[in-house]
Design a protein around this motif. Structure first.
Motif, short mmCIF file in Angstrom:
data_model
loop_
_atom_site.label_atom_id
_atom_site.label_comp_id
_atom_site.label_asym_id
_atom_site.label_seq_id
_atom_site.Cartn_x
_atom_site.Cartn_y
_atom_site.Cartn_z
N VAL A 139 0.85 -1.19 0.00
CA VAL A 139 0.00 0.00 0.00
C VAL A 139 0.88 1.24 0.00
O VAL A 139 1.65 1.48 0.94
CB VAL A 139 -0.95 0.01 1.21
N ASP A 140 0.77 2.03 -1.07
CA ASP A 140 1.53 3.25 -1.23
C ASP A 140 0.75 4.44 -0.67
O ASP A 140 -0.40 4.31 -0.25
CB ASP A 140 1.82 3.47 -2.72
N LEU A 141 1.39 5.61 -0.69
CA LEU A 141 0.75 6.85 -0.23
C LEU A 141 0.81 7.90 -1.33
O LEU A 141 1.89 8.17 -1.90
CB LEU A 141 1.46 7.39 1.01
N PHE A 142 -0.34 8.50 -1.63
CA PHE A 142 -0.43 9.63 -2.55
C PHE A 142 -0.84 10.83 -1.71
O PHE A 142 -1.86 10.80 -1.03
CB PHE A 142 -1.48 9.34 -3.63
N VAL A 143 -0.04 11.91 -1.72
CA VAL A 143 -0.32 13.07 -0.87
C VAL A 143 -0.48 14.32 -1.71
O VAL A 143 0.17 14.47 -2.76
CB VAL A 143 0.77 13.26 0.21
N VAL A 148 -6.01 5.27 7.85
CA VAL A 148 -5.44 4.09 8.48
C VAL A 148 -5.14 3.05 7.40
O VAL A 148 -5.89 2.91 6.42
CB VAL A 148 -6.36 3.50 9.56
N PHE A 149 -4.05 2.30 7.59
CA PHE A 149 -3.64 1.27 6.64
C PHE A 149 -2.56 0.42 7.31
O PHE A 149 -1.93 0.84 8.28
CB PHE A 149 -3.16 1.87 5.33
N ILE A 189 -1.43 4.45 11.39
CA ILE A 189 -2.12 5.73 11.21
C ILE A 189 -1.19 6.70 10.49
O ILE A 189 -0.01 6.81 10.82
CB ILE A 189 -2.52 6.34 12.57
N PHE A 190 -1.75 7.42 9.51
CA PHE A 190 -1.01 8.48 8.83
C PHE A 190 -1.79 9.78 8.99
O PHE A 190 -2.99 9.83 8.70
CB PHE A 190 -0.82 8.16 7.35
N VAL A 191 -1.12 10.83 9.45
CA VAL A 191 -1.75 12.12 9.70
C VAL A 191 -1.06 13.20 8.88
O VAL A 191 0.17 13.31 8.89
CB VAL A 191 -1.67 12.50 11.20
N GLU A 211 -7.00 2.65 3.11
CA GLU A 211 -6.87 1.53 2.18
C GLU A 211 -8.22 0.82 2.09
O GLU A 211 -9.04 0.88 3.01
CB GLU A 211 -5.79 0.56 2.66
N ARG A 212 -8.43 0.09 0.99
CA ARG A 212 -9.73 -0.53 0.78
C ARG A 212 -9.78 -1.99 1.23
O ARG A 212 -10.77 -2.67 0.98
CB ARG A 212 -10.13 -0.43 -0.71
N THR A 213 -8.78 -2.47 1.91
CA THR A 213 -8.81 -3.82 2.47
C THR A 213 -9.64 -3.83 3.74
O THR A 213 -9.50 -2.95 4.59
CB THR A 213 -7.38 -4.30 2.78
N ALA A 214 -10.53 -4.81 3.87
CA ALA A 214 -11.32 -4.96 5.09
C ALA A 214 -10.47 -5.69 6.13
O ALA A 214 -10.08 -6.84 5.92
CB ALA A 214 -12.60 -5.73 4.81
#
Length: 624
Positions: free
Chosen positions: A84-88, A439-440, A450-452, A517-520
């Protein structure tokens, strides 16, 4: 055949990282004494160690108040490597793509992704989703201090081309946009993702808060504006704040979600000045405003938003962040036009009715709130809650001297439907001016991090330490008839025999400028070896059911195809699947005669490299 070819693209990439790579050790001091009532977790600030560092905006140089409320991010696997990457987003510079290297660190790949060439892109809100069902994540950005929004099309390897105007998604006008949240979901159930994008502080006759319908099979990933036709125009929303809002859009956080369990995605918006809205989906491409009748919208300054079943009754509840302050001298009707009564937790009672459970749950006070998310931080099988906050201005005070500027983050542990504030105990200590929050599981260790995003400062990546001491299970869904991302699908997990189902919806919404992220992800509790049952209800396809899935694993469910690895098609993974896989590799004809309803070319490609071979036998052994 077109959908099948799209599906197979998903299995052409290697797994993320290397099984031999260890995640970084926590860098925080010795954690506090554990709370013996639950699986105690702590969070450590891994931002620098993970290689993330940027600033959203210089608060001394902002062009308007709106830029002081900016700062977005989205979590997603943009390059298809199963990490899972991050796009900011950034107000005063181009967006950034951080590639997850699979070893607990990220690399800025914005140049290779084509983002640094997009010098006209001033972005704020962000959502990612496969808008054309071609097997990769595209990106929609709301523009801020810009005359339009932006749509970035992924070429399959995380290289993007901006095509907002060409695809009818730019919402271009002569006025400046003050874009905020973005959400994706298939509201008309044609198998393609639509977009809701909102803006704040636009008093034009035509608001830039729009509903964009995907043209679907005729022109995948192209859009038409259906705001008026669908009945979701909020340009004339009327609020009841001290300064009534009679026109314009003051919206922050949209989300498509099925709150009445009728199979249609409704549209909710956390909006400022008591203009939050709930639109019920009528199932014919239109919505009706149900805000007042449902008992929601009392939040005085709706900002962030998250949806989840916090009380385990099978109904999705709605939490909205707002402003809380008991010191009246900070805010009077002469100086400000907001209320200060805090957050709202709208408990879903069924039959399209909600009750205000804010005080009963203990989540009213979160300071000057922004992003929020429900998530199971300790894998004890119920949803905890986190939010961020802070603002640099306040009426009657000098810039940067706001009493809200150093609001501490709030982290609440769910204790059987009521919440206990544990941010200090858990090491969530950020006091910057947080905006977007997501969250991911960035380090793939079975607990949620957690990413803030902090306006005027640097972001914080909090690594979860200890959540994976208890059992967990993660489910990724891949749509075939439904949209490829499976947004809107319901995943239900019963951890042990006789337990209540834990229900999650695959979500394409906005927490506030940010997307999880879209994972349950499901916590199963202490020492649970296997989940009793796992069910997936698709927006379009038939439901699928599985049993006895081993804990501490991540599973793929392919719509109408089954569980990846379930070679005998009986809804679980066991030694019989290993036998069936070996048979398929040795004699495909004999396998198909024995299991004619199982698509082994898809279900058997467990390592997602495009073929079924001995490597998949090894991958299946790891799942077993």
């Amino acid at each position: 055949m077109a959908r099948l070819s799209v599906l197979l693209l998903l299995f052409l990439v290697p797994a993320c990282g290397d099984a031999g790579i260890e995640t970084p050790a926590p860098t925080t001091p010795t954690p506090p004494t554990p709370d013996i009532r639950v699986n105690a977790v702590t969070f450590s600030d891994e931002t620098a160690a993970a290689g993330i560092g940027y600033q959203v905006v210089d608060v001394q140089m902002v062009a308007s108040e709106r830029e002081l409320m900016a700062g977005g991010a989205a979590a997603g696997d943009f390059d298809g490597d199963d990490c899972v990457d991050l796009f900011v987003t950034r107000v005063d510079d181009t967006p950034i793509l951080y590639k997850n290297l699979g070893n607990g660190t990220f690399m800025d790949v914005s140049v290779a992704a084509g983002l640094t060439a997009m010098t006209d892109v001033k972005s704020n809100g962000v959502a990612c989703g496969d808008i054309d069902n071609d097997g990769d994540l595209d990106v929609y950005l709301s523009g801020i201090s810009s005359p339009r929004n932006f749509l970035l099309i992924n070429n399959g390897s995380a290289v993007f081309t901006e095509e907002g105007q060409a695809r009818g998604a730019a919402v271009e006008t002569v006025e400046q946009h003050f874009g905020y949240g973005v959400a994706m979901g298939d509201y008309d159930k044609d198998g393609y993702l639509d977009i809701s994008v909102v803006d704040w502080g636009n008093t034009n006759v035509l608001s830039h808060s729009r509903l964009l319908r995907n043209l679907g099979a005729a022109m995948p990933g192209h859009f038409e504006d259906k705001t008026i036709d669908a009945g979701v125009d909020i340009s004339q929303s009327v609020g009841t704040s001290p300064v009534p809002i009679t026109n314009g859009s003051y919206a922050f956080s949209p989300r498509f979600t099925d709150l009445d369990n009728d199979g249609n995605l409704d549209l909710i918006m956390a909006n400022d000045f008591q203009t939050s809205r709930l639109f019920w989906n009528k199932g014919d491409g239109t919505f009706e405003d149900g805000t007042v009748a449902a008992g929601v919208g009392s939040d005085e300054n709706g900002m962030g938003s998250t949806v989840g079943d916090y009380n385990l009754d099978g109904l999705l509840d709605w939490f909205v962040t707002s402003i809380y302050d008991t010191q009246a001298n900070r805010c009077t009707t002469l100086l400000c036009n907001w209320g200060a009564s805090g957050n709202r937790l709208y408990k879903n009672e069924g039959n399209r009715i909600f009750s205000d459970a804010t005080d009963a749950a203990g989540v009213r006070d979160g300071g000057w709130g922004w992003g929020a998310s429900f998530f199971d931080m300790d894998n004890d099988s119920d949803l905890d809650l986190v939010m961020t906050n802070g603002i640099p201005f306040s009426p009657g005070l000098a810039p940067l001297s706001s009493p809200y500027r150093t609001d501490p983050m709030a982290l609440w542990r769910n204790d059987e439907g009521t919440f206990t504030e544990v941010s200090t105990l858990s090491g969530v200590l950020d006091t910057q001016m947080g905006k977007g929050l997501l969250v991911f599981d960035f380090d793939k260790d079975g607990d949620l991090d957690i990413f803030v995003v902090n306006n005027g400062g640097t972001p914080v990546l909090y690594r979860n330490n200890g959540g994976n001491n208890w059992s967990w299970l993660r489910v990724k869904v891949i749509g075939t008839a439904s949209n490829r991302d499976g947004i809107g699908a319901r995943v239900s997990v019963v951890p042990t025999a006789g337990a209540l189902p834990r229900v999650q919806e695959i979500d394409g919404g906005s927490n506030y400028l940010a997307q999880n992220e879209r994972t349950a992800h499901f916590g199963l509790g202490e020492n649970v070896a296997a989940a009793f049952s796992v069910d997936v209800a698709w927006p379009l396809g038939m439901p699928q059911a599985f049993t006895n899935l081993k804990a501490n694993r991540e599973y793929y469910v392919v719509e109408n195809k089954g569980l990846v690895g379930d070679l005998d098609g009986n809804g679980t993974l066991d030694g019989d699947d290993a036998t069936a896989l070996a048979l398929f590799i040795a004699d495909a004809g004999m396998y198909m005669a024995m299991y004619p309803t199982v698509d082994a070319d898809v279900i058997g490609d467990i390592d997602r490299d495009g073929d079924v071979d001995a490597d998949d036998e090894t991958a299946l052994a790891n799942l077993l």
